[in-house]
Design a protein around this motif. Sequence first.
Motif, mmCIF file in Angstrom:
data_model
loop_
_atom_site.group_PDB
_atom_site.id
_atom_site.type_symbol
_atom_site.label_atom_id
_atom_site.label_comp_id
_atom_site.label_asym_id
_atom_site.label_seq_id
_atom_site.Cartn_x
_atom_site.Cartn_y
_atom_site.Cartn_z
ATOM 1 N N GLN A 158 0.847 -1.194 0.000
ATOM 2 C CA GLN A 158 0.000 0.000 0.000
ATOM 3 C C GLN A 158 0.883 1.244 0.000
ATOM 4 N N LYS A 159 0.382 2.288 -0.632
ATOM 5 C CA LYS A 159 1.025 3.594 -0.509
ATOM 6 C C LYS A 159 0.217 4.400 0.502
ATOM 7 N N ARG A 160 0.881 4.833 1.560
ATOM 8 C CA ARG A 160 0.193 5.548 2.626
ATOM 9 C C ARG A 160 -0.332 6.900 2.123
ATOM 10 N N SER A 161 -1.454 7.280 2.673
ATOM 11 C CA SER A 161 -2.033 8.567 2.313
ATOM 12 C C SER A 161 -1.050 9.703 2.616
ATOM 13 N N ARG A 162 -1.084 10.726 1.789
ATOM 14 C CA ARG A 162 -0.207 11.885 2.012
ATOM 15 C C ARG A 162 -0.657 12.729 3.200
ATOM 16 N N THR A 163 -1.831 12.420 3.729
ATOM 17 C CA THR A 163 -2.313 13.199 4.876
ATOM 18 C C THR A 163 -1.932 12.553 6.207
ATOM 19 N N LYS A 164 -1.275 11.388 6.162
ATOM 20 C CA LYS A 164 -0.894 10.731 7.429
ATOM 21 C C LYS A 164 0.188 11.536 8.132
ATOM 22 N N GLN A 165 0.129 11.533 9.483
ATOM 23 C CA GLN A 165 1.114 12.285 10.265
ATOM 24 C C GLN A 165 2.499 11.691 10.124
ATOM 25 N N ARG A 166 2.575 10.369 10.174
ATOM 26 C CA ARG A 166 3.884 9.713 10.106
ATOM 27 C C ARG A 166 4.044 9.014 8.769
ATOM 28 N N TRP A 167 5.232 9.188 8.168
ATOM 29 C CA TRP A 167 5.573 8.540 6.905
ATOM 30 C C TRP A 167 4.526 8.773 5.823
ATOM 31 N N PRO A 168 4.039 10.019 5.615
ATOM 32 C CA PRO A 168 3.030 10.259 4.573
ATOM 33 C C PRO A 168 3.583 9.915 3.191
ATOM 34 N N GLY A 169 2.714 9.282 2.386
ATOM 35 C CA GLY A 169 3.073 9.001 1.001
ATOM 36 C C GLY A 169 4.103 7.906 0.804
ATOM 37 N N LYS A 170 4.521 7.243 1.881
ATOM 38 C CA LYS A 170 5.523 6.172 1.751
ATOM 39 C C LYS A 170 4.850 4.829 1.461
ATOM 40 N N TRP A 171 5.594 3.939 0.801
ATOM 41 C CA TRP A 171 5.114 2.572 0.583
ATOM 42 C C TRP A 171 5.196 1.778 1.882
ATOM 43 N N PRO A 181 -5.955 -14.544 -7.299
ATOM 44 C CA PRO A 181 -5.310 -13.652 -8.272
ATOM 45 C C PRO A 181 -6.200 -12.494 -8.718
ATOM 46 N N ASP A 182 -7.521 -12.671 -8.611
ATOM 47 C CA ASP A 182 -8.408 -11.608 -9.103
ATOM 48 C C ASP A 182 -8.832 -10.632 -8.008
ATOM 49 N N PHE A 183 -8.343 -10.826 -6.789
ATOM 50 C CA PHE A 183 -8.726 -9.908 -5.705
ATOM 51 C C PHE A 183 -7.856 -8.658 -5.745
ATOM 52 N N ILE A 184 -8.501 -7.513 -5.637
ATOM 53 C CA ILE A 184 -7.774 -6.238 -5.591
ATOM 54 C C ILE A 184 -8.183 -5.496 -4.330
ATOM 55 N N PRO A 185 -7.230 -5.181 -3.451
ATOM 56 C CA PRO A 185 -7.581 -4.455 -2.226
ATOM 57 C C PRO A 185 -8.129 -3.059 -2.554
ATOM 58 N N LYS A 186 -9.121 -2.644 -1.770
ATOM 59 C CA LYS A 186 -9.687 -1.288 -1.937
ATOM 60 C C LYS A 186 -9.738 -0.617 -0.574
ATOM 61 N N ASN A 187 -9.248 0.592 -0.496
ATOM 62 C CA ASN A 187 -9.234 1.278 0.792
ATOM 63 C C ASN A 187 -10.595 1.866 1.122
ATOM 64 N N LYS A 188 -10.921 1.863 2.449
ATOM 65 C CA LYS A 188 -12.182 2.440 2.913
ATOM 66 C C LYS A 188 -11.976 3.667 3.778
ATOM 67 N N ASP A 189 -10.879 3.679 4.561
ATOM 68 C CA ASP A 189 -10.774 4.688 5.618
ATOM 69 C C ASP A 189 -9.981 5.927 5.208
ATOM 70 N N GLY A 190 -9.581 6.008 3.950
ATOM 71 C CA GLY A 190 -8.881 7.201 3.481
ATOM 72 C C GLY A 190 -7.412 7.261 3.862
ATOM 73 N N GLU A 191 -6.897 6.187 4.492
ATOM 74 C CA GLU A 191 -5.505 6.212 4.931
ATOM 75 C C GLU A 191 -4.537 5.627 3.911
ATOM 76 N N VAL A 192 -5.086 5.144 2.791
ATOM 77 C CA VAL A 192 -4.244 4.535 1.756
ATOM 78 C C VAL A 192 -4.479 5.263 0.436
ATOM 79 N N GLU A 193 -3.387 5.617 -0.235
ATOM 80 C CA GLU A 193 -3.533 6.313 -1.517
ATOM 81 C C GLU A 193 -3.742 5.325 -2.653
ATOM 82 N N GLU A 194 -2.969 4.228 -2.642
ATOM 83 C CA GLU A 194 -3.152 3.207 -3.675
ATOM 84 C C GLU A 194 -2.549 1.887 -3.210
#
Lengths: 334, 334
Positions: free
Chosen positions: A165-178, A244-257
Amino acid sequence: MYQLYGDEFQDNQSSDKKDMSRLLKLARTFNCFHLSDLQNKEYYPFVVNRVQVGLIRSDILKFLLQYPDVFQFQSNHVLLNPALKNYVDRSKSVDAVLRDLRSQKVLSTLKGWRDENFEVRATYSTENLLKMDRSATCLFGICNYGVDINGYTNDPKKGLCIWLQKRSRTKQRWPGKWDNMVGGGLSCGYSILETAFKEAEEEASIPNELMLKLKSCGSVSFFFENEQGLFPNTEFVFDLELPPDFIPKNKDGEVEEFELLSAQDALDRTFSSEFKTTSCPVLIDFLIRHGFIRPDTEPHYPEIVELLHVSLQSVYGKIINSPVSEENGSTGDT
Amino acid sequence: MYQLYGDEFQDNQSSDKKDMSRLLKLARTFNCFHLSDLQNKEYYPFVVNRVQVGLIRSDILKFLLQYPDVFQFQSNHVLLNPALKNYVDRSKSVDAVLRDLRSQKVLSTLKGWRDENFEVRATYSTENLLKMDRSATCLFGICNYGVDINGYTNDPKKGLCIWLQKRSRTKQRWPGKWDNMVGGGLSCGYSILETAFKEAEEEASIPNELMLKLKSCGSVSFFFENEQGLFPNTEFVFDLELPPDFIPKNKDGEVEEFELLSAQDALDRTFSSEFKTTSCPVLIDFLIRHGFIRPDTEPHYPEIVELLHVSLQSVYGKIINSPVSEENGSTGDT
């Protein structure tokens, strides 16, 4: 006193480091607080109810000693006032100090106040002594516990593949990091498995029927330090093989991709500054357990494995009698 | 000075041990040499070419100091004579001492002379400084390296099952004790994978086509001590899923029998005195990685995981200048 990620990572010019593998350097980076530094005069044991539960750096101590009703300095130990005799009193008093310090804006980590509490105890199996906002535990060098889920697939062509996951850029710690696919700290009131299921749902929308394959696979422990404080950390590690066909989807806004990477691409990413340093141990442990990092190709293999499991549980928990009995009679809490 | 298996294992009467899990007690038993004991005056660093490669107990030191051309005692360090400047000279001189001590019958471990050499080096990734009969490395507290293969099946009814071997009653060490399916020390001239394939063939007749599924899964490290000496040990761990109809057969006479056990039965066996203490770490690590021992049921889980990976690689390898430069000028080997 401490090495930041970037500094340590780029310092590969000295001769004794020239044959150090990239992985060993990384393992020393996420263990940049050396347990031998415990003897260093810049760190003081933090004692609650006569047991060492943490470690306080001198640059942080000066702020705490502004509150003598709560923190006492005796014989090079920092004591939570022994008059605070139970979990509720201790938690309330420390919380009041932290909120006051936060309002003063003197400690940058408190800018990231979470309204989420972590338990404070000497070791994982001992009693909870107080709770504290998770943004503050690094000020006291308190052991944090978390849960991580390695989501992976076995691709017929690419072999072992790992979801990151790529962390949301709005996170306090390690924003935008993988980061690893799913991870979260053990908050008050949640068990390890409850945390795993909660985070899997919130961060990646993993349905319960897929979580039936969740497999407990060990734990990693390491001791990181940065300018904000000390991070002795234990992560309970789970593997989850995904269809193989499962793709994670974020719900809580803490993950960018989310991205599915081959094992080699995931390993390469841990070496980049785009990866959260303190999430590398879980991924490296995964790649070792799954035979991707092997002793026949990694000369420092045993040392790297040891650095994924440093002895945090033996650091704390010591019964501290002397500072109390010498200068304060008794804690009154026997 | 040290705790034998039986003593430590039955000592569960003291109050601070009353809630210690059986697994934690076992993990402390195979780590009965505590790294904190390094400060103990009864142990002296063993230095070769100015690098610490081992640790010598005072009861063993007195025999070595009968050979002043080979071993020197300076400033509480035991030095291999710096005049022995290369691998061949060092190996020959130490071998002559050990054969002489063996003929004197003063050290019980040398009764088990193996005619099989282990490399002596500071840490796994550093240069080989000499070789030594494997029966003698415990006298010098030298790190041993070995390979273990967990042979397992997934039974439709019993679930995870593990093959164990019963060691031959004619073995010098741990005769007749239960052990992992396949294991062996890293002898001079054999790589990790070569050792795995050799032992799999000799001990259990595992055909090469089954060995294609051999999976590297990590390493365990622990520090055991008994009356014979010190055993700092690192085992490279492999898993091998076997077909349900495969039955291991011994070729080299070192195994009395094999048995396929359920995970629970295998775990129970580690608690019995019939299991080789120093083989427990590999089996416990296997049961943790495969989700049989879990953090929701084992309160001491993080501490047990740490005790499967103690920091042996950081114990040795220190450059020792002082005893040589103070009293002997120079090693002449720079």
